[in-house]
Design a protein around this motif. Structure first.
Motif, short mmCIF file in Angstrom:
data_model
loop_
_atom_site.label_atom_id
_atom_site.label_comp_id
_atom_site.label_asym_id
_atom_site.label_seq_id
_atom_site.Cartn_x
_atom_site.Cartn_y
_atom_site.Cartn_z
N ARG A 418 0.83 -1.20 0.00
CA ARG A 418 0.00 0.00 0.00
C ARG A 418 0.86 1.26 0.00
NH1 ARG A 418 -4.20 0.20 -2.26
NH2 ARG A 418 -4.84 2.02 -1.03
N MET A 419 1.99 1.20 0.68
CA MET A 419 2.89 2.36 0.69
C MET A 419 3.41 2.63 -0.72
SD MET A 419 6.22 3.04 3.07
CE MET A 419 7.18 4.56 2.90
N ALA A 420 3.75 1.57 -1.44
CA ALA A 420 4.22 1.73 -2.83
C ALA A 420 3.12 2.34 -3.71
CB ALA A 420 4.67 0.39 -3.38
N VAL A 421 1.88 1.90 -3.49
CA VAL A 421 0.75 2.43 -4.27
C VAL A 421 0.55 3.91 -3.96
CG1 VAL A 421 -1.76 2.33 -4.56
CG2 VAL A 421 -0.42 0.22 -4.50
N HIS A 422 0.55 4.25 -2.68
CA HIS A 422 0.34 5.64 -2.29
C HIS A 422 1.48 6.53 -2.81
CE1 HIS A 422 -3.19 4.87 0.03
NE2 HIS A 422 -2.56 4.10 0.92
N ARG A 423 2.69 6.02 -2.76
CA ARG A 423 3.82 6.82 -3.26
C ARG A 423 3.67 7.09 -4.77
NH1 ARG A 423 8.78 8.66 -2.33
NH2 ARG A 423 10.25 8.61 -4.06
N ASP A 425 0.89 7.20 -6.47
CA ASP A 425 -0.21 8.14 -6.65
C ASP A 425 0.23 9.58 -6.35
OD1 ASP A 425 -1.86 6.08 -7.35
OD2 ASP A 425 -2.78 5.87 -5.36
N LEU A 426 0.99 9.74 -5.27
CA LEU A 426 1.41 11.09 -4.88
C LEU A 426 2.46 11.66 -5.83
CD1 LEU A 426 1.63 10.61 -0.99
CD2 LEU A 426 -0.09 11.92 -2.24
N VAL A 427 3.38 10.81 -6.27
CA VAL A 427 4.42 11.26 -7.20
C VAL A 427 3.81 11.70 -8.53
CG1 VAL A 427 6.38 10.49 -8.62
CG2 VAL A 427 6.33 9.97 -6.18
N SER A 428 2.74 11.03 -8.94
CA SER A 428 2.12 11.35 -10.23
C SER A 428 1.55 12.77 -10.25
CB SER A 428 1.01 10.34 -10.55
OG SER A 428 -0.06 10.45 -9.62
N ASP A 429 1.33 13.35 -9.05
CA ASP A 429 0.81 14.72 -8.98
C ASP A 429 1.90 15.78 -9.08
OD1 ASP A 429 -1.85 13.97 -8.76
OD2 ASP A 429 -1.75 13.76 -6.58
N THR A 469 8.62 14.55 1.90
CA THR A 469 7.22 14.79 2.27
C THR A 469 6.32 13.69 1.72
OG1 THR A 469 7.61 17.18 2.27
CG2 THR A 469 5.32 16.44 2.14
N ILE A 470 6.57 13.32 0.47
CA ILE A 470 5.80 12.23 -0.16
C ILE A 470 6.01 10.93 0.61
CG2 ILE A 470 5.69 10.75 -2.21
CD1 ILE A 470 6.14 13.26 -3.90
N GLN A 471 7.26 10.66 0.98
CA GLN A 471 7.58 9.44 1.72
C GLN A 471 6.82 9.40 3.04
OE1 GLN A 471 9.38 7.19 0.31
NE2 GLN A 471 9.89 5.74 1.93
N LYS A 472 6.79 10.53 3.73
CA LYS A 472 6.13 10.60 5.03
C LYS A 472 4.62 10.40 4.90
CE LYS A 472 6.74 13.22 9.29
NZ LYS A 472 7.34 14.44 9.90
N LEU A 476 2.23 7.38 6.28
CA LEU A 476 1.03 7.64 7.07
C LEU A 476 -0.19 6.93 6.47
CD1 LEU A 476 -0.55 9.21 9.27
CD2 LEU A 476 -0.82 11.05 7.59
N LEU A 477 -0.36 7.05 5.17
CA LEU A 477 -1.51 6.41 4.51
C LEU A 477 -1.46 4.89 4.61
CD1 LEU A 477 -1.73 8.69 1.34
CD2 LEU A 477 -3.34 8.63 3.26
N SER A 478 -0.25 4.33 4.58
CA SER A 478 -0.13 2.87 4.71
C SER A 478 -0.50 2.43 6.13
CB SER A 478 1.29 2.41 4.35
OG SER A 478 2.23 2.80 5.32
N TYR A 479 -0.16 3.25 7.14
CA TYR A 479 -0.58 2.94 8.51
C TYR A 479 -2.10 2.99 8.63
CZ TYR A 479 4.01 2.87 10.78
OH TYR A 479 5.27 2.52 11.19
#
Length: 515
Positions: A418-423, A425-429, A469-472, A476-479
């Protein structure tokens, strides 16, 4: 035995149980220190946790068999001595595999400290005060895994990692002396049976292989690693053979026939889910507090303290309600609701969440665990014959440990993905088409330029800040996803309670592995 000696023995065995439970999680925060000191990789060092879990899960279902054939007093005192000696040797280990071996034998010694301690406590209280016994022992069951990581953090921060093992030595010596002086055999003993050597061997190999797969699967990328594939096959084969063999022989090391009881089978499943929640939540929350909110071990301990105090009162209340004949299924249902609400609260956190919010959420976790500890054991043995109760209680205890191992393994895999997915998604922005991203990068570049950096260097540093910031936020989203997954386990298990909700009501019956 006079009242003073009885109180000393109660304190003794509860201390031993807490000591064993603390050691399940006390090493979690010290792995990096061990790794550096012993010159091993972090992956190899994590075997220190795996070895203890494997030994615990192997020995717990055998407790009834061992107390019957060795005698409760000999088995308990011998287990304490083994636990203490191996704790000392763990602290003196000079390489990682020496530590792992002693940690395994420490886990074998620790297996008796929970189940047999419970039997002694309940035996020393009169029937009309069994609610108090439940509260006292239940508090120990709750406190052990809860304070383990915090205590480990304190010791590692202010001393050195061997002391997380050395701390057991003086406590263990006092427990041994007290038990030699005060502990006796139970009033009712069972006849010795033949030793089921094949059953013991199959259980050790099967459970050991399964635990290794669960503990190491995520680290080794699951079935992409050859030894994980082999051990999965070994676990499946040996555990199938174990079930077939134990159902055939007259004196099995683990009497699986007791699972014909609907109440025990359902309680075992619910205890498994409880183990998932108990161990994953106390694994996630301290790490979350220290990694994202930058709390110290002492501050993390303060977060957990209110919940521990609330748990004491809830345990007493749940014990008294059981004594009055309320169905354990009703209390378990309320406990599940409390735990679901805890996970929902934790799924609402952000980087601005206060410590007070987390502490309040942990109170609901504590209340949930307190409501589940005794009623699940009561439900498990409620329909069993007295001769089958020890085996039912032992199987139920094993399911809690397996739930913890399974939950942490699944959670690590799920959160990593999930962390990889969220990263992603965030990087794509972060593109030049996003005015917010462009403005943020420009602002950072101006800030670095004011410090005397060139345009290119300012740009690189700005991107690094954005990446951190993206990593953090990804973490958080994975937690948050992790807490939601834990809550989902509890939601899906609730319908099972309907199958036992109408069972006959009656006073609480509390047993343990030799009782």
């Amino acid at each position: 035995m006079n009242a003073f000696k009885r109180q000393i023995l109660i304190v003794t065995v509860i201390s031993a149980a807490i000591m064993e439970l603390i050691d399940i999680s006390i090493v979690n925060v010290a792995l990096s220190h061990m790794s550096g000191n012993l010159g091993s990789t972090l992956e190899d060092t994590s075997w220190v946790i795996t070895a203890y879990a494997i030994a615990n899960v192997i020995i717990i279902p055998m407790t009834s068999f061992l107390t019957t054939n060795l005698g409760r007093r000999k088995y308990y005192i011998g287990s304490v001595i083994l636990f203490v000696l191996c704790s000392l040797m763990c602290g003196n280990s000079t390489n990682i595999w020496e530590l792992v071996i002693f940690r395994f034998f420490q886990g074998l010694g620790g297996g008796a400290l929970l189940s047999v301690s419970a039997a002694v406590v309940y035996e020393l209280f009169p029937k009309e005060k069994q609610a108090t016994a439940s509260a006292l022992f239940g508090l120990g069951v709750f406190i052990g895994p809860t304070i383990g990581p915090t205590l480990g953090g304190y010791i590692t921060e202010f001393s050195s990692w061997p002391w997380i093992f050395y701390i057991n030595v003086p406590i263990g010596i006092l427990v041994t002396i007290s038990c030699i002086s005060l502990l006796t055999e139970p009033a009712i003993t069972h006849a010795k049976s033949k030793v089921d050597w094949l059953g013991i061997t199959l259980l050790a190999i099967g459970v050991g292989a399964m635990q290794i797969v669960l503990e190491r699967g995520q680290t080794e990328d699951w079935f992409e690693t050859r030894y994980i594939v082999v051990l999965t096959a070994v676990a499946a084969l040996t555990l199938t053979m174990f079930v077939f063999w134990e159902l055939r022989i007259k004196y099995p090391v683990v009497d699986l026939r007791v699972l014909k009881s609907k109440e025990l089978l359902i309680a075992a499943i619910l205890t498994f889910v409880t183990g998932v929640g108990m161990f994953t939540s106390i694994y996630l929350t301290p790490v979350l507090s220290q990694r994202l909110f930058l709390l110290s071990p002492s501050q993390t301990g303060v977060l957990l303290l209110p919940g521990s105090l609330v748990a004491l009162f809830v345990l007493i209340i749940s014990g008294k309600i059981l004594q009055r004949g309320v169905s354990p299924a009703v209390i378990v249902f309320v406990g599940f609701l409390c735990f679901i609400y805890f996970n929902w609260l934790m799924s609402r956190i952000s980087l601005e969440t206060s410590s007070a919010y987390i502490s309040i959420a942990l109170i609901f976790r504590a209340a949930g665990m307190a409501l589940l500890t005794v009623p699940l054991t009561t439900l498990a043995v409620s329909s069993l014959q007295p001769k089958d109760m020890p085996q039912g209680a032992a199987l139920n205890n094993m399911m809690r440990q397996l739930g913890g191992s399974f939950g942490i393994s699944i959670l690590n895999t799920y959160m990593s993905r999930r962390m990889a997915v969220h990263r992603t998604d965030l990087v794509s922005d972060i593109t030049d088409q996003n005015p917010v991203a462009v403005e943020r990068i420009s602002g950072l570049m101006k800030s670095f330029a004011q410090r005397g950096l060139g345009q290119q260097e300012s740009y690189v540093k700005a991107l690094k800040v954005i990446d951190n910031t993206i990593q953090k936020h990804s973490l958080l989203l994975s937690y948050i996803d992790g807490y939601l997954l834990i809550g989902l386990f509890f939601v899906l298990a609730i319908p099972l309670l309907m199958l036992v909700a109408q069972r006959q009501k009656g006073p609480v019956v509390i047993v343990s592995a030799d009782h």
